[in-house]
Design an enzyme around this catalytic site. Structure first.
Site, PDB file in Angstrom:
ATOM      1  N   GLN A  80       5.138   2.679  -0.496  1.00  0.00           N
ATOM      2  CA  GLN A  80       6.571   2.440  -0.574  1.00  0.00           C
ATOM      3  C   GLN A  80       7.282   3.746  -0.327  1.00  0.00           C
ATOM      4  O   GLN A  80       7.251   4.649  -1.150  1.00  0.00           O
ATOM      5  CB  GLN A  80       6.935   1.872  -1.948  1.00  0.00           C
ATOM      6  CG  GLN A  80       8.416   1.896  -2.226  1.00  0.00           C
ATOM      7  CD  GLN A  80       8.926   0.604  -2.827  1.00  0.00           C
ATOM      8  OE1 GLN A  80       8.237  -0.053  -3.586  1.00  0.00           O
ATOM      9  NE2 GLN A  80      10.144   0.244  -2.465  1.00  0.00           N
ATOM     10  N   GLY A  81       7.862   3.868   0.860  1.00  0.00           N
ATOM     11  CA  GLY A  81       8.582   5.093   1.198  1.00  0.00           C
ATOM     12  C   GLY A  81      10.062   4.884   0.977  1.00  0.00           C
ATOM     13  O   GLY A  81      10.480   3.863   0.428  1.00  0.00           O
ATOM     14  N   ILE A 136       0.818  -1.213   0.000  1.00  0.00           N
ATOM     15  CA  ILE A 136       0.000   0.000   0.000  1.00  0.00           C
ATOM     16  C   ILE A 136       0.854   1.265   0.000  1.00  0.00           C
ATOM     17  O   ILE A 136       0.365   2.327  -0.352  1.00  0.00           O
ATOM     18  CB  ILE A 136      -1.021   0.056   1.169  1.00  0.00           C
ATOM     19  CG1 ILE A 136      -0.337  -0.154   2.520  1.00  0.00           C
ATOM     20  CG2 ILE A 136      -2.131  -0.954   0.966  1.00  0.00           C
ATOM     21  CD1 ILE A 136      -1.245   0.157   3.694  1.00  0.00           C
ATOM     22  N   ASP A 184       9.266  12.833  12.370  1.00  0.00           N
ATOM     23  CA  ASP A 184       8.752  12.988  11.000  1.00  0.00           C
ATOM     24  C   ASP A 184       7.274  13.370  11.061  1.00  0.00           C
ATOM     25  O   ASP A 184       6.415  12.690  10.515  1.00  0.00           O
ATOM     26  CB  ASP A 184       8.948  11.660  10.247  1.00  0.00           C
ATOM     27  CG  ASP A 184       8.621  11.768   8.767  1.00  0.00           C
ATOM     28  OD1 ASP A 184       8.588  12.899   8.236  1.00  0.00           O
ATOM     29  OD2 ASP A 184       8.394  10.713   8.137  1.00  0.00           O
ATOM     30  N   LYS A 216       8.742  -0.660   3.009  1.00  0.00           N
ATOM     31  CA  LYS A 216       7.496  -0.941   2.320  1.00  0.00           C
ATOM     32  C   LYS A 216       6.402  -1.201   3.342  1.00  0.00           C
ATOM     33  O   LYS A 216       6.661  -1.762   4.406  1.00  0.00           O
ATOM     34  CB  LYS A 216       7.644  -2.183   1.448  1.00  0.00           C
ATOM     35  CG  LYS A 216       8.623  -2.021   0.315  1.00  0.00           C
ATOM     36  CD  LYS A 216       8.697  -3.313  -0.470  1.00  0.00           C
ATOM     37  CE  LYS A 216       9.604  -3.133  -1.684  1.00  0.00           C
ATOM     38  NZ  LYS A 216       9.757  -4.378  -2.443  1.00  0.00           N
ATOM     39  N   GLU A 275      12.199   4.546   3.337  1.00  0.00           N
ATOM     40  CA  GLU A 275      12.736   3.656   4.371  1.00  0.00           C
ATOM     41  C   GLU A 275      12.282   2.218   4.218  1.00  0.00           C
ATOM     42  O   GLU A 275      12.969   1.297   4.635  1.00  0.00           O
ATOM     43  CB  GLU A 275      12.299   4.159   5.752  1.00  0.00           C
ATOM     44  CG  GLU A 275      12.809   5.533   6.097  1.00  0.00           C
ATOM     45  CD  GLU A 275      14.319   5.533   6.263  1.00  0.00           C
ATOM     46  OE1 GLU A 275      14.835   4.587   6.880  1.00  0.00           O
ATOM     47  OE2 GLU A 275      14.974   6.459   5.757  1.00  0.00           O
TER      48      GLU A 275
END
Ligand SMILES: Nc1ncnc2c1ncn2[C@@H]1O[C@H](COP(=O)(O)OP(=O)(O)OP(=O)(O)O)[C@@H](O)[C@H]1O
Ligand SMILES: [Mg+2]
Lengths: 167, 238
Positions: free
Chosen positions: B8-9, B6, B127, B13, B11
């Protein structure tokens, strides 16, 4: 009742609740001779609580990080927030005075063996909540009222602690 | 096992999957190819433990955090409760029309309270953006919420947004420095300014909720004004 584990499909957990137990001291004395975990239902918030602990116990076997000498004492160990193995096993396991108990095993055959060893009557796990001592759970797991107010779920509070235990 | 991606950053998944028969969110930290594999595994493991420990600590304080269900430390994977029905604060603010002042203030105060409770235990979220927070609305009886529009409508129907969850502790750390807390707030102020410029009083209202709940609000907010000045200078001359 039986439960499978998405992460460990080769394992199936079988659970059976007994009430009106009359030979708990005999069972307790022989705990090591049975291939199962004895679980004190009054400290269990829900079946999921047991599954979270069982999942960790299986993971410990698979990664060679068992805490005790058997998967079943590990299962009981991971029901509790405490790192004291001895006190956890007596508190969350079987006591001489237990009048109800949950049997947990990974081999369905063990359920048959246990049925002849236990003097008591089977009951449905649907009644589990009626055994739960939420007040004691709140104090053992040190769950603040503000944490409970997040979602009113004892199981979520308990799961978070078990998942992080010893990490 | 069935899971689908859903998010994918940078850092890692994020997947949806099943655990104990229920929907869960699975967060995986991906390997960094440029690092030595053993060193990389150690670093990822350390981060994942830090992330889940901070989630646990924050939850104990009463900050709404998804329940952690299993940590696969060897493979750097976290399994957690799926917030459902839920919508990120970002999506809510971008898509919802005609949000009442009442709802906006409730949302802001809850965000401010969450950050304050984190700072009270020296947890810096690291963050703070509106995509790292989710709203779980109070669902009225019989309501069926199938997509984000339904969720938005449900939120707008009530006078109360519901529960505001902090979902991403991937960059969190422990510090008692006012500077770190001020920068935490400043990151959020900048994120809101660029993503939600029309929500002009949102950040001020968040600070109101923060003041009401943070034991060191005065020190941290004084620090925030200094951080802002530095930030502006950097923008002007940087
Ligand atoms: N517990 C949860 N319940 C429901 N949805 C979630 C949950 N955790 C994460 N998500 C969804 O996945 C997205 C990414 O999650 P998260 O912020 O934790 O990971 P990330 O790697 O930092 O991603 P990003 O870089 O997009 O912020 C969130 O914005 C949210 O939509
Ligand atoms: Mg994120």
């Amino acid at each position: 009742m039986e439960f499978t584990f998405e992460l460990f499909p080769e394992y199936t957990l079988y659970l059976q609740l007994y009430i009106n137990l009359t030979n708990s001291s005999e069972l307790r004395a022989n705990v090591r001779n049975f291939d199962c975990a004895f679980i004190n239902p009054s400290l269990i918030t829900s079946i999921k609580h047991i599954l979270v602990a069982a999942n960790r116990a299986i993971s410990g076997v698979k990664t060679n990080t068992k805490k005790t000498d058997s998967i079943y004492s590990d299962l009981v160990y991971y029901l509790s927030p405490s790192c004291n193995i001895r006190s956890t096993l007596s508190q969350f396991g079987i006591q001489d005075s237990s009048t109800s108990i949950i049997i947990a095993c990974f081999d369905p055959q063990t359920l048959i063996t246990m049925d002849s060893a236990i003097c008591g009557s089977k009951d449905s796990l649907d009644t589990l909540a009626s055994f739960t001592n939420f007040k004691e759970i709140q104090s053992i797991f040190k769950i603040s009222d503000s944490e409970l107010s997040i979602d009113h779920s004892f199981t979520n509070a308990v799961s978070s602690r078990i998942a992080l235990k010893d990490l | 096992m069935d899971r689908h991606l859903i998010a994918q950053g940078a850092e890692g998944k994020v997947f949806l999957g099943k655990l104990f028969g229920e929907d869960v969110v699975i967060k995986e930290r991906i390997a960094r190819k440029y690092r030595h594999p053993l060193l990389d595994a150690k670093i990822r493991q350390k981060r994942i433990l830090q992330e889940t420990r901070n989630m646990g600590k924050a939850r104990k304080e009463g900050v709404p955090i998804p329940a952690v269900l299993f940590v696969d430390a060897a493979n750097c994977v976290i399994f957690m409760e799926k917030i459902t029905p839920g919508i990120t604060v970002k999506e809510f603010l971008l898509k919802a029309q005609d949000v009442s002042k009442e709802i906006m203030i409730d949302l802001a105060h809850k965000i401010g309270r969450n950050i304050a409770l984190l700072h009270n235990i020296q947890c810096i979220q690291g963050d703070l953006t509106t995509s790292n927070m989710m709203i779980k609305p109070f669902v009225s009886l019989g309501a069926e919420l199938n997509d984000s529009n339904d969720i938005i409508q449900e939120i707008l129907k009530n006078k109360d947004v519901g529960t505001v969850y902090m979902i991403d502790f991937g960059l969190s750390f422990i510090s008692n420095l006012p500077e770190d807390m001020a920068v935490d707030l400043y990151v959020l102020e900048r994120a809101i300014g660029s993503l939600h410029p029309e929500c002009s009083s949102l950040f001020e209202d968040i600070l109101e909720g923060y003041k009401q709940n943070c034991t060191k609000a005065n020190i941290n907010l004084t620090r925030l004004s200094q951080v802002r000045l530095r930030g502006r200078k950097r923008l002007a001359f940087g």
